[in-house]
Write an enzyme that holds these catalytic residues in place. Structure first.
Site, PDB file in Angstrom:
ATOM      1  N   ASP A  62       0.841  -1.215   0.000  1.00 41.99           N
ATOM      2  CA  ASP A  62       0.000   0.000   0.000  1.00 41.99           C
ATOM      3  C   ASP A  62       0.870   1.258   0.000  1.00 41.99           C
ATOM      4  O   ASP A  62       0.597   2.220  -0.709  1.00 41.99           O
ATOM      5  CB  ASP A  62      -1.054   0.008   1.126  1.00 41.99           C
ATOM      6  CG  ASP A  62      -0.517  -0.114   2.538  1.00 41.99           C
ATOM      7  OD1 ASP A  62       0.694  -0.393   2.721  1.00 41.99           O
ATOM      8  OD2 ASP A  62      -1.314   0.078   3.482  1.00 41.99           O
ATOM      9  N   GLY A 103      -2.734  -7.802  14.630  1.00 47.12           N
ATOM     10  CA  GLY A 103      -2.661  -7.733  13.173  1.00 47.12           C
ATOM     11  C   GLY A 103      -4.021  -7.637  12.506  1.00 47.12           C
ATOM     12  O   GLY A 103      -4.120  -7.823  11.294  1.00 47.12           O
ATOM     13  N   LEU A 104      -5.083  -7.354  13.286  1.00 46.70           N
ATOM     14  CA  LEU A 104      -6.418  -7.226  12.682  1.00 46.70           C
ATOM     15  C   LEU A 104      -6.899  -5.782  12.694  1.00 46.70           C
ATOM     16  O   LEU A 104      -8.082  -5.495  12.595  1.00 46.70           O
ATOM     17  CB  LEU A 104      -7.412  -8.147  13.405  1.00 46.70           C
ATOM     18  CG  LEU A 104      -7.080  -9.636  13.303  1.00 46.70           C
ATOM     19  CD1 LEU A 104      -7.982 -10.466  14.206  1.00 46.70           C
ATOM     20  CD2 LEU A 104      -7.187 -10.135  11.857  1.00 46.70           C
ATOM     21  N   SER A 105      -5.930  -4.870  12.856  1.00 51.09           N
ATOM     22  CA  SER A 105      -6.202  -3.430  12.757  1.00 51.09           C
ATOM     23  C   SER A 105      -7.145  -2.891  13.825  1.00 51.09           C
ATOM     24  O   SER A 105      -8.031  -2.070  13.553  1.00 51.09           O
ATOM     25  CB  SER A 105      -6.735  -3.079  11.362  1.00 51.09           C
ATOM     26  OG  SER A 105      -5.730  -3.312  10.430  1.00 51.09           O
ATOM     27  N   SER A 106      -6.934  -3.340  15.042  1.00 53.04           N
ATOM     28  CA  SER A 106      -7.732  -2.791  16.146  1.00 53.04           C
ATOM     29  C   SER A 106      -7.465  -1.294  16.295  1.00 53.04           C
ATOM     30  O   SER A 106      -8.374  -0.520  16.597  1.00 53.04           O
ATOM     31  CB  SER A 106      -7.411  -3.520  17.455  1.00 53.04           C
ATOM     32  OG  SER A 106      -6.011  -3.491  17.704  1.00 53.04           O
ATOM     33  N   SER A 107      -6.229  -0.868  16.050  1.00 53.63           N
ATOM     34  CA  SER A 107      -5.932   0.560  16.235  1.00 53.63           C
ATOM     35  C   SER A 107      -6.569   1.405  15.140  1.00 53.63           C
ATOM     36  O   SER A 107      -7.136   2.459  15.418  1.00 53.63           O
ATOM     37  CB  SER A 107      -4.425   0.798  16.328  1.00 53.63           C
ATOM     38  OG  SER A 107      -3.784   0.220  15.230  1.00 53.63           O
ATOM     39  N   ASP A 139      -5.565  -0.064   6.141  1.00 53.71           N
ATOM     40  CA  ASP A 139      -6.345  -0.502   7.298  1.00 53.71           C
ATOM     41  C   ASP A 139      -7.492   0.459   7.598  1.00 53.71           C
ATOM     42  O   ASP A 139      -8.633   0.054   7.825  1.00 53.71           O
ATOM     43  CB  ASP A 139      -5.446  -0.619   8.537  1.00 53.71           C
ATOM     44  CG  ASP A 139      -4.255  -1.522   8.291  1.00 53.71           C
ATOM     45  OD1 ASP A 139      -4.266  -2.272   7.302  1.00 53.71           O
ATOM     46  OD2 ASP A 139      -3.302  -1.474   9.090  1.00 53.71           O
ATOM     47  N   TYR A 164       8.892  -2.767  10.304  1.00 50.12           N
ATOM     48  CA  TYR A 164       7.989  -2.185   9.307  1.00 50.12           C
ATOM     49  C   TYR A 164       8.650  -0.981   8.637  1.00 50.12           C
ATOM     50  O   TYR A 164       8.683  -0.863   7.409  1.00 50.12           O
ATOM     51  CB  TYR A 164       6.680  -1.780   9.986  1.00 50.12           C
ATOM     52  CG  TYR A 164       5.616  -1.302   9.034  1.00 50.12           C
ATOM     53  CD1 TYR A 164       4.716  -2.205   8.473  1.00 50.12           C
ATOM     54  CD2 TYR A 164       5.499   0.045   8.693  1.00 50.12           C
ATOM     55  CE1 TYR A 164       3.726  -1.780   7.594  1.00 50.12           C
ATOM     56  CE2 TYR A 164       4.522   0.481   7.819  1.00 50.12           C
ATOM     57  CZ  TYR A 164       3.635  -0.435   7.277  1.00 50.12           C
ATOM     58  OH  TYR A 164       2.662  -0.006   6.411  1.00 50.12           O
TER      59      TYR A 164
HETATM   60  C1  GLA Z   1       0.076  -2.763   8.354  1.00 46.96           C
HETATM   61  C2  GLA Z   1      -0.069  -1.322   7.861  1.00 46.96           C
HETATM   62  C3  GLA Z   1      -0.722  -1.291   6.468  1.00 46.96           C
HETATM   63  C4  GLA Z   1      -0.015  -2.221   5.508  1.00 46.96           C
HETATM   64  C5  GLA Z   1       0.171  -3.612   6.139  1.00 46.96           C
HETATM   65  C6  GLA Z   1       0.979  -4.520   5.267  1.00 46.96           C
HETATM   66  O1  GLA Z   1      -1.185  -3.329   8.577  1.00 46.96           O
HETATM   67  O2  GLA Z   1      -0.858  -0.571   8.751  1.00 46.96           O
HETATM   68  O3  GLA Z   1      -0.726   0.040   5.976  1.00 46.96           O
HETATM   69  O4  GLA Z   1       1.210  -1.684   5.080  1.00 46.96           O
HETATM   70  O5  GLA Z   1       0.783  -3.531   7.414  1.00 46.96           O
HETATM   71  O6  GLA Z   1       0.305  -4.763   4.093  1.00 46.96           O
END
Ligand code: GLA
Length: 391
Positions: free
Chosen positions: A40, A133-137, A181, A232
């Site tokens: 992304d 890793g499920l984007s809670s934030s 996310d 990251y």
């Molecule tokens: C995290 C980041 C995203 C994306 C993923 C990897 O979730 O927040 O923007 O870069 O890693 O695809």
């Protein structure tokens, strides 16, 4: 509807805690990315869905004698009193106030943008596992922004909301994330995946297969990564180096021959190969989904995992084991599987025929326990709706 619906809980806890009803409850889902990771921020394609796990933020305007806002996070039993009208310094990411970076952080972002922040109290509840890793934030940031903007009478469209959440994440949480996310959390529609072209943030919704044909299974290794640490950011810097050396606008658009012939450090060349290959896989996966060719879609997921493991080096033994078990179940209804999200732990996403779930789960959990000593958490999810408001 989840057990322990977070909206009902947020409403009840708000009333209990503050003796009045909230003025609005904003809710936003977590996400799982079907394919397209670590592209992304390089202008690639991604294909996430919103999951049936959500965060709710109940917000009530005023009144408080001391001018402070009470922010309560039910799942971690924390409460803080803050003056939200004042500029704030981000909290250390591993300290006890870290959660405020995702609540007071977005509000600070609004204040910086010129919005007069009203006095208010907030109660947060969630069914998204935190830091997994499920984007809670991202869900929390999106819900806070949606609710506060609504109360301030200054709504914006989903893309602007996502960009605001992303800016907040960069500044307040110190993670140089892409937009995936927050965008899917804000913009998803039930029954659809979101195909996002991160060159211009355009979005197209792609129908998911009927649940009789294939379901999405999330397996959580419970190995917690910390995206704020170097892994990251260093991958992102490698991609930026490749882009600059190749002298192109988006690394995702690099000609594969140029990547091979250019003067690049080998590590950087591997990162670039991943970005270009992964973007092509997302296009292939989306086309396969649209034509109902789930076998091809699944194979692309396995390929994506290998690329993230070998070229981008963001997998780990826990994720690799779960994907290996999935590969061994190809002839028993498993279509595809891969790590999902930032990596360094977190979850795998598996696309499989519904009848295949019990057999695969039992083998995957058995192998995982034998090697790592604990069972991975798991759930099947449909593609859920994005963020919304309720009273
Ligand atoms: C995290 C980041 C995203 C994306 C993923 C990897 O979730 O927040 O923007 O870069 O890693 O695809």
């Amino acid at each position: 509807m989840e057990r322990n619906d977070p909206v009902d809980r947020a409403r009840a806890i708000f009333r209990q805690r503050h003796g009045r009803a909230p003025d609005v409850i904003a809710v936003a889902p977590g996400r799982v990315n079907l394919i397209g990771d670590h592209v992304d921020y390089a202008g690639g394609l991604v294909l996430p869905i919103a999951i049936e796990r959500r965060t709710a933020v109940a917000i009530g305007l005023g009144p408080s004698d001391d001018g402070l806002s009470r922010i309560s996070a039910a799942e971690i039993s924390e409460e803080r009193a803050l003056d939200l009208a004042k500029p704030r310094t981000p909290a250390p990411p591993d300290g006890p106030d870290a959660f405020l970076n995702y609540v007071a952080g977005p509000i600070d972002e609004l204040r910086r943008g010129g919005l007069e922040v009203p006095r208010m109290d907030l109660v947060i509840t969630s069914t998204i596992p935190m830091g997994g890793g499920l984007s809670s934030s991202a869900a929390l940031e999106v819900a806070v922004l949606l609710g506060v903007r609504h109360l301030a009478g200054r709504p914006v469209d989903v893309l602007e909301l996502a960009r605001e959440a992303q800016r907040s994440e960069h500044r307040q949480a110190g993670t140089p994330c892409g937009i995936m996310d927050m965008y899917v959390s804000a913009a998803a529609r039930s029954g659809h995946a979101c195909l996002i072209d991160c060159r211009d943030d355009s979005l197209r919704r792609i129908p998911m297969p009927p649940s009789g044909d294939a379901v999405v299974l999330v397996l959580d290794t419970s190995t917690r990564h910390e995206l704020s640490d170097g892994g990251y950011a260093s991958r992102r810097a490698d991609c930026e180096e490749a882009r600059t050396r190749l002298d192109i606008e988006f690394l995702s658009e690099a000609d594969p021959r140029l990547i091979e012939s250019a003067d690049l450090p080998e590590r950087v060349r591997r990162r670039a190969r991943h970005v270009v290959g992964e973007t092509a896989r997302v296009a292939g996966f989306s086309a396969a989904l649209e034509s109902g060719d789930l076998r091809t879609a699944g194979e692309l997921m396995f390929e994506s995992h290998r690329s993230l493991r070998d070229l981008f080096e963001v997998s780990c033994p826990e994720l690799d084991l779960l994907v290996a078990v999935a590969e061994a179940h190809r002839d028993r209804g498993v279509l595809g599987s891969r790590m999902t999200g930032g990596g360094f732990g977190g979850c795998t996403v598996t696309l499989l025929e519904p009848e295949a779930v019990p057999g695969f789960l039992s083998d995957a959990c058995g192998a995982f326990v034998a090697r790592f000593g604990h069972e991975p958490a798991s759930f099947v999810t449909g593609a859920a709706n994005g963020a919304g408001l309720s009273d």
